[in-house]
Design a protein around this motif. Structure first.
Motif, PDB file in Angstrom:
ATOM      1  N   THR A  25      35.037  58.806  22.535  1.00  0.00           N
ATOM      2  CA  THR A  25      34.941  59.973  21.666  1.00  0.00           C
ATOM      3  C   THR A  25      35.210  59.526  20.233  1.00  0.00           C
ATOM      4  OG1 THR A  25      35.741  62.231  21.309  1.00  0.00           O
ATOM      5  CG2 THR A  25      37.387  60.604  22.011  1.00  0.00           C
ATOM      6  N   VAL A  27      37.611  60.392  16.537  1.00  0.00           N
ATOM      7  CA  VAL A  27      38.722  61.113  15.910  1.00  0.00           C
ATOM      8  C   VAL A  27      38.559  60.974  14.404  1.00  0.00           C
ATOM      9  CG1 VAL A  27      40.344  60.836  17.825  1.00  0.00           C
ATOM     10  CG2 VAL A  27      40.179  59.053  16.074  1.00  0.00           C
ATOM     11  N   THR A  75      40.336  68.903  32.963  1.00  0.00           N
ATOM     12  CA  THR A  75      40.284  70.360  32.795  1.00  0.00           C
ATOM     13  C   THR A  75      40.177  71.008  34.178  1.00  0.00           C
ATOM     14  OG1 THR A  75      37.877  70.432  32.698  1.00  0.00           O
ATOM     15  CG2 THR A  75      39.047  70.076  30.612  1.00  0.00           C
ATOM     16  N   ASP A  81      39.703  66.103  29.944  1.00  0.00           N
ATOM     17  CA  ASP A  81      40.171  66.991  28.876  1.00  0.00           C
ATOM     18  C   ASP A  81      40.351  66.160  27.603  1.00  0.00           C
ATOM     19  OD1 ASP A  81      41.326  68.784  27.201  1.00  0.00           O
ATOM     20  OD2 ASP A  81      42.931  69.396  28.573  1.00  0.00           O
ATOM     21  N   LYS A  83      40.845  66.982  24.556  1.00  0.00           N
ATOM     22  CA  LYS A  83      41.923  67.411  23.660  1.00  0.00           C
ATOM     23  C   LYS A  83      43.279  66.905  24.120  1.00  0.00           C
ATOM     24  CE  LYS A  83      39.497  71.555  22.078  1.00  0.00           C
ATOM     25  NZ  LYS A  83      39.435  73.023  22.109  1.00  0.00           N
ATOM     26  N   ALA A  84      43.395  66.628  25.403  1.00  0.00           N
ATOM     27  CA  ALA A  84      44.693  66.191  25.941  1.00  0.00           C
ATOM     28  C   ALA A  84      44.867  64.670  25.924  1.00  0.00           C
ATOM     29  CB  ALA A  84      44.851  66.709  27.377  1.00  0.00           C
TER      30      ALA A  84
END
Length: 647
Positions: A25, A27, A75, A81, A83-84
């Motif tokens: 991902t 950031v 999730t 997840d 975000k986690a």
């Protein structure tokens, strides 16, 4: 930035045997730029994963951070997840120190730290971002060879960290160079042929020199012993150039003739008088070398109330900038050994200048070299406007030469040697040449200029020939087109000229070989009649050369290395070097051709443009790659940028 297919990076990670699961991902970093981050469940160290990715992906697609987890947070829908996932430490240095993992990496870290003058080197530190250049690369490779390992220097540019280089470090061949004194004739190399072709009025007085200072008296017997030992070990220092049947011959003096006279001269009077007297005496020493009789090494000790000054003058035919580093390092080592009463010993010789010259003539008819003909023909076909001068004169003698200079601060120089290169993967030569091109455009209004670029000339083109510790005149000199037609877009101009420089075959060494050693019938009707008005030479960093022990560089003038009666080869000679942690740039010009205010204007432009490039490059938020960074010689800049838009 680039749009990158995250799934492609994930796929490459999952191809690795040790990776069970992977997710990639982005950031935001401190400057609100998207930065790649990968999370893995894996059996391997993350550093190893990064190295593996570099073999299959371009550098811009390798995540700066790879974080290993025991399991991914999920999730309610059974997806990872995002975000986690734990955020990386954005304040941490992306090239945080990582210690060497085996004895070879330990050795490399120690050599890099010593050659680059830094306190600590980790396996992910970038050689060129630490201040390295090609000359320091030669020193590093030489030290490595002495320890029984070898490295193809081309790989250093491709894999500039120790972790990347480690798979390519091999045990050095047991085949060593002949250690006995070299005798007999030596074929003239291209740069030596250039020298004799110019037919300078005072060929005997064309030296390079160094002046050293010892606060206490030097022992002249030790200086003599050390120099004679150096001349036995470094065979080229025993060369002479007699004229036989109308032809200049390059031949070694025998070891039995190897007698060096060390003049010791007492200098008295007021300090100003002493300095003037030493300069006058140094001029006499510099002018006393005879090419036909030898020796081509002339020492003199000037004894003053402030200590002794040792002049070492060596004819340029047998020494160059890299050779001086070897000469001085060995001189210091032998001087200390002699003072301690030890047997004088030096590391083993690398291949002789004689063998190198012979192999060069064989290379001159090789398919590898002949393949360069099309490139050089194209370079020489460019028509450029001759440099406009204030006056025209037939008197080209060196006595009319004036030199002006500028010096960067330590902070600016540190940026130029290190941080500048992260933006476009440049080296210091690229930046200085781009600054020169921008300055020429502003000064003359012309977009294109041909210059003579000088290089160290020790490119690894000859299999099984190692000259990393060989003294001689190896310099390569070749024409380079500085095309500044993209100067309105500085970023594009930097990338454009960097790529043009990367396309020069073997750093230009082939040009002189083709011109002077390849038979005429094989040259492919190339007209070698281009004579650029400007020469440029970056000599590297000299801080580590002298220091320690009782000898340091003298601040007193070493006299005139070149005869005032000799002709000046170029209208402008621009030389850059780093000393005392500062970049110095000198511009030598002919004051019967150029007015002082004209040259001051040019010097100010050059200084301004070096600083503009430093400022521009360090302000870039991300690295911009060019085709040479991805190893594709056929890819154009425009094609690469279109490819980037696809990702």
């Amino acid at each position: 930035g680039f749009r990158i297919e995250l799934s492609e990076i994930e796929a490459q990670l999952l191809e690795l045997d040790s990776v069970k699961e992977a997710v990639v991902t982005t950031v935001k970093d401190a400057s609100d730029q998207d930065v790649l981050i990968a999370y893995v469940i894996a059996d391997s160290e993350t550093a190893d994963l990064k190295e593996s990715l570099k073999r299959t992906l371009p550098e811009y697609m390798v995540p700066p951070w790879i974080i290993s987890l025991d399991q991914f947070p999920m999730t309610a829908n059974g997806k990872v997840d995002l975000k986690a996932l734990p955020a990386p430490n954005m304040e941490a240095d992306q090239t945080a120190y990582e210690a060497p993992r085996d004895e070879v990496e330990t050795l490399l870290c120690a050599i890099w730290a010593d050659v680059l003058g830094v306190s600590q080197v980790g396996i992910h530190d970038h050689f060129f971002f630490l201040g390295g250049d090609s000359i320091k690369g030669i020193q590093m490779a030489s030290r490595l060879t002495q320890e029984g390992w070898k490295l193809d220097m081309k790989l250093l540019f491709q894999y500039p960290t120790i972790a990347e280089l480690r798979p390519y470090i091999e045990e050095a061949d047991q085949m060593t160079a002949d250690q006995s004194p070299v005798e007999g004739e030596v074929i003239l190399t291209p740069i030596q042929r250039w020298f004799f072709e110019r037919n300078f009025s005072s060929q005997h007085h064309w030296n390079q020199s160094v002046m050293l200072h010892a606060p206490k008296s030097l022992n002249e017997a030790i200086v003599k012993q050390v120099l004679e030992q150096l001349m036995i070990h470094h065979d080229a220092l025993r060369l002479i150039y007699p004229l036989e049947e109308g032809r200049i011959i390059q031949r070694h003096r025998g070891v039995e003739e190897n007698n060096v006279a060390v003049d010791v001269i007492e200098v008295k009077g007021e300090l100003t008088q002493q300095i003037q007297q030493v300069e006058k005496l140094a001029n006499e020493v510099q002018a006393s070398i005879s090419l036909t009789e030898g020796p081509l090494v002339k020492p003199a000790i000037f004894r003053t109330e402030q200590g002794d000054h040792l002049l070492l003058a060596v004819h340029h035919l047998v020494i160059d900038g890299v050779s001086w580093r070897i000469f001085l390092e060995d001189f210091m080592a032998l001087y200390e050994q002699s003072k301690r009463g030890e047997v004088l010993t030096l590391p083993e010789k690398t291949h002789s200048f004689q063998e190198y010259a012979q192999r060069l003539t064989e290379y001159a008819v090789s398919d590898d070299l002949l393949a360069e003909r099309a490139y050089w023909k194209k370079v020489l076909s460019h028509s450029v406007t001759p440099l406009q001068k204030n006056h025209v004169t037939e008197d080209q003698r060196m006595l009319h030469t004036q030199t002006i200079r500028f010096t960067l601060s330590e902070e600016e120089t540190h940026s130029l040697l290190t941080g500048v290169h992260e933006a476009y993967h440049t080296d210091i030569n690229d930046i200085l040449l781009i600054a020169l091109g921008l300055s020429m455009k502003e000064w003359t209004g012309e977009d294109r200029h041909l210059i003579h670029l000088e290089g160290h000339g020790r490119e690894e083109i000859l299999p099984a020939v190692n000259v990393s510790r060989t003294i001689g005149w190896f310099t390569s000199m070749y024409p380079v087109l500085l095309d500044m037609s993209h100067a309105d877009d500085l970023s594009y101009q930097i990338k454009h000229l960097k790529e043009e420089l990367r396309h020069i075959p073997n750093k230009g060494i082939g040009y002189g070989i083709l011109k002077y050693l390849t038979p005429d019938k094989m040259k492919g009707d190339i007209a070698f009649d281009v004579t650029p008005d400007i020469s440029f030479n970056y000599l590297g960093q000299f801080d580590e050369q002298i220091g320690g022990g009782e000898l340091n560089r003298s601040a007193w003038h070493a006299g005139q290395s070149l005869s005032p009666e000799s002709e000046k080869p170029h209208a402008l000679d621009i030389v850059g070097f780093v000393e005392q942690s500062m970049l110095h740039v000198t511009i030598s010009y002919h004051h019967l051709e150029f007015e002082e205010h004209t040259m001051e204007q040019f010097k100010d432009l050059l200084e301004k443009n070096v600083k503009v490039l430093i400022s521009h490059c360090v302000s870039q938020d991300e690295t911009q790659i060019t085709p040479s960074d991805v190893g594709d010689d056929d890819l154009t800049m425009d094609e690469l940028e279109k490819l980037m838009d696809i990702f």
